[in-house]
Design a protein around this motif. Structure first.
Motif, short mmCIF file in Angstrom:
data_model
loop_
_atom_site.label_atom_id
_atom_site.label_comp_id
_atom_site.label_asym_id
_atom_site.label_seq_id
_atom_site.Cartn_x
_atom_site.Cartn_y
_atom_site.Cartn_z
N VAL A 1 54.04 39.76 -21.40
CA VAL A 1 54.73 39.73 -20.10
C VAL A 1 54.06 38.73 -19.16
O VAL A 1 54.74 37.97 -18.47
CB VAL A 1 54.76 41.15 -19.49
CG1 VAL A 1 55.27 41.12 -18.05
CG2 VAL A 1 55.63 42.07 -20.35
N ALA A 2 52.74 38.71 -19.14
CA ALA A 2 52.03 37.77 -18.28
C ALA A 2 52.37 36.33 -18.64
O ALA A 2 52.57 35.49 -17.76
CB ALA A 2 50.52 38.00 -18.38
N TYR A 3 52.46 36.04 -19.93
CA TYR A 3 52.79 34.67 -20.35
C TYR A 3 54.16 34.25 -19.80
O TYR A 3 54.32 33.16 -19.27
CB TYR A 3 52.77 34.53 -21.87
CG TYR A 3 53.05 33.11 -22.30
CD1 TYR A 3 52.03 32.19 -22.39
CD2 TYR A 3 54.35 32.69 -22.55
CE1 TYR A 3 52.28 30.87 -22.75
CE2 TYR A 3 54.61 31.37 -22.91
CZ TYR A 3 53.58 30.47 -23.01
OH TYR A 3 53.84 29.17 -23.35
N PHE A 4 55.16 35.10 -19.91
CA PHE A 4 56.50 34.77 -19.44
C PHE A 4 56.52 34.54 -17.93
O PHE A 4 57.11 33.58 -17.46
CB PHE A 4 57.49 35.89 -19.82
CG PHE A 4 58.87 35.63 -19.33
CD1 PHE A 4 59.69 34.70 -19.98
CD2 PHE A 4 59.36 36.28 -18.22
CE1 PHE A 4 60.97 34.44 -19.52
CE2 PHE A 4 60.64 36.02 -17.75
CZ PHE A 4 61.45 35.11 -18.40
N ILE A 5 55.85 35.40 -17.19
CA ILE A 5 55.80 35.26 -15.73
C ILE A 5 55.11 33.95 -15.35
O ILE A 5 55.61 33.17 -14.55
CB ILE A 5 55.07 36.46 -15.07
CG1 ILE A 5 55.89 37.74 -15.25
CG2 ILE A 5 54.82 36.19 -13.59
CD1 ILE A 5 55.13 39.01 -14.90
N VAL A 6 53.96 33.71 -15.96
CA VAL A 6 53.17 32.52 -15.61
C VAL A 6 53.86 31.24 -16.09
O VAL A 6 53.82 30.22 -15.41
CB VAL A 6 51.73 32.65 -16.13
CG1 VAL A 6 50.94 31.38 -15.92
CG2 VAL A 6 51.03 33.82 -15.42
N ALA A 7 54.51 31.28 -17.23
CA ALA A 7 55.25 30.10 -17.70
C ALA A 7 56.35 29.74 -16.71
O ALA A 7 56.59 28.56 -16.43
CB ALA A 7 55.84 30.35 -19.09
N SER A 8 57.00 30.73 -16.13
CA SER A 8 58.04 30.48 -15.14
C SER A 8 57.45 29.89 -13.86
O SER A 8 58.02 28.96 -13.27
CB SER A 8 58.80 31.77 -14.82
OG SER A 8 59.46 32.24 -15.98
N ILE A 9 56.32 30.41 -13.43
CA ILE A 9 55.64 29.86 -12.24
C ILE A 9 55.18 28.43 -12.52
O ILE A 9 55.37 27.53 -11.68
CB ILE A 9 54.46 30.77 -11.83
CG1 ILE A 9 54.98 32.12 -11.33
CG2 ILE A 9 53.59 30.08 -10.77
CD1 ILE A 9 53.90 33.18 -11.16
N ASN A 10 54.61 28.20 -13.69
CA ASN A 10 54.15 26.85 -14.04
C ASN A 10 55.32 25.87 -14.09
O ASN A 10 55.19 24.73 -13.64
CB ASN A 10 53.41 26.85 -15.38
CG ASN A 10 51.99 27.35 -15.26
OD1 ASN A 10 51.53 27.72 -14.18
ND2 ASN A 10 51.29 27.37 -16.37
N TRP A 11 56.45 26.30 -14.63
CA TRP A 11 57.62 25.42 -14.64
C TRP A 11 57.98 25.02 -13.21
O TRP A 11 58.19 23.83 -12.92
CB TRP A 11 58.82 26.10 -15.30
CG TRP A 11 60.09 25.39 -14.93
CD1 TRP A 11 60.55 24.22 -15.46
CD2 TRP A 11 61.00 25.75 -13.90
NE1 TRP A 11 61.72 23.84 -14.82
CE2 TRP A 11 62.00 24.77 -13.85
CE3 TRP A 11 61.06 26.82 -13.00
CZ2 TRP A 11 63.06 24.82 -12.95
CZ3 TRP A 11 62.11 26.87 -12.11
CH2 TRP A 11 63.09 25.88 -12.09
#
Length: 146
Positions: A59-69
């Motif tokens: 879940v953390a990866y998905f959230i952070v990947a969206s923020i990074n995008w």
């Protein structure tokens, strides 16, 4: 009074002219990634009590990947935002799937094989971030923001 160059321009000034833009993007991508790493650690630790080590990592990866995008769209590759935001976000998530596999593969492998990362998940998060960074930059530069 002369203005000072931006830190990115200062750091890339010694690169050959043809590599300065890519060098600047690489540095900005790295800074966004460093912030993403901090957020990843924070989300993993916050989510462990409710989702466990593996669920928190996913879940953390998905959230952070969206923020990074979003940060890469606004800052790193701001001159390359010709695609619609939702299309670019989906493309970012899709092409970074390889980075995800490397990132969370290293994370999961360390958790499965060693006791220390289970007690200090930051170690597994760091190894995962490092393993996916370069492939994420190259894929993002070429296929998402290119």
């Amino acid at each position: 009074m002369a203005s000072l160059p931006s830190p990115i321009a200062f750091l890339t000034a010694r690169l050959p002219a043809r590599h300065r833009a890519a060098g600047g993007e690489f540095l900005r991508f790295g800074l966004v990634g460093a912030l993403g790493f901090c957020l990843d650690v924070a989300f993993v630790y916050a989510l462990i009590p409710s989702l466990g080590l593996y669920g928190a990592g996913a879940v953390a990866y998905f959230i952070v990947a969206s923020i990074n995008w979003a940060l890469n769209r606004l800052w790193t590759f701001s001159d390359r935002t010709h695609r619609a935001a939702h299309t670019q976000w989906l493309r970012f998530l899709a092409v970074n799937l390889l980075g995800f596999i490397l990132n969370r593969g290293a994370y999961s492998l360390l958790l499965a094989l060693f006791v220390l990362p289970r007690h200090y998940p930051i170690l597994a998060v760091a190894a995962g971030a490092a393993s996916g960074f370069l492939i994420n930059f190259l894929l993002s530069r070429r296929l998402v923001f290119g």
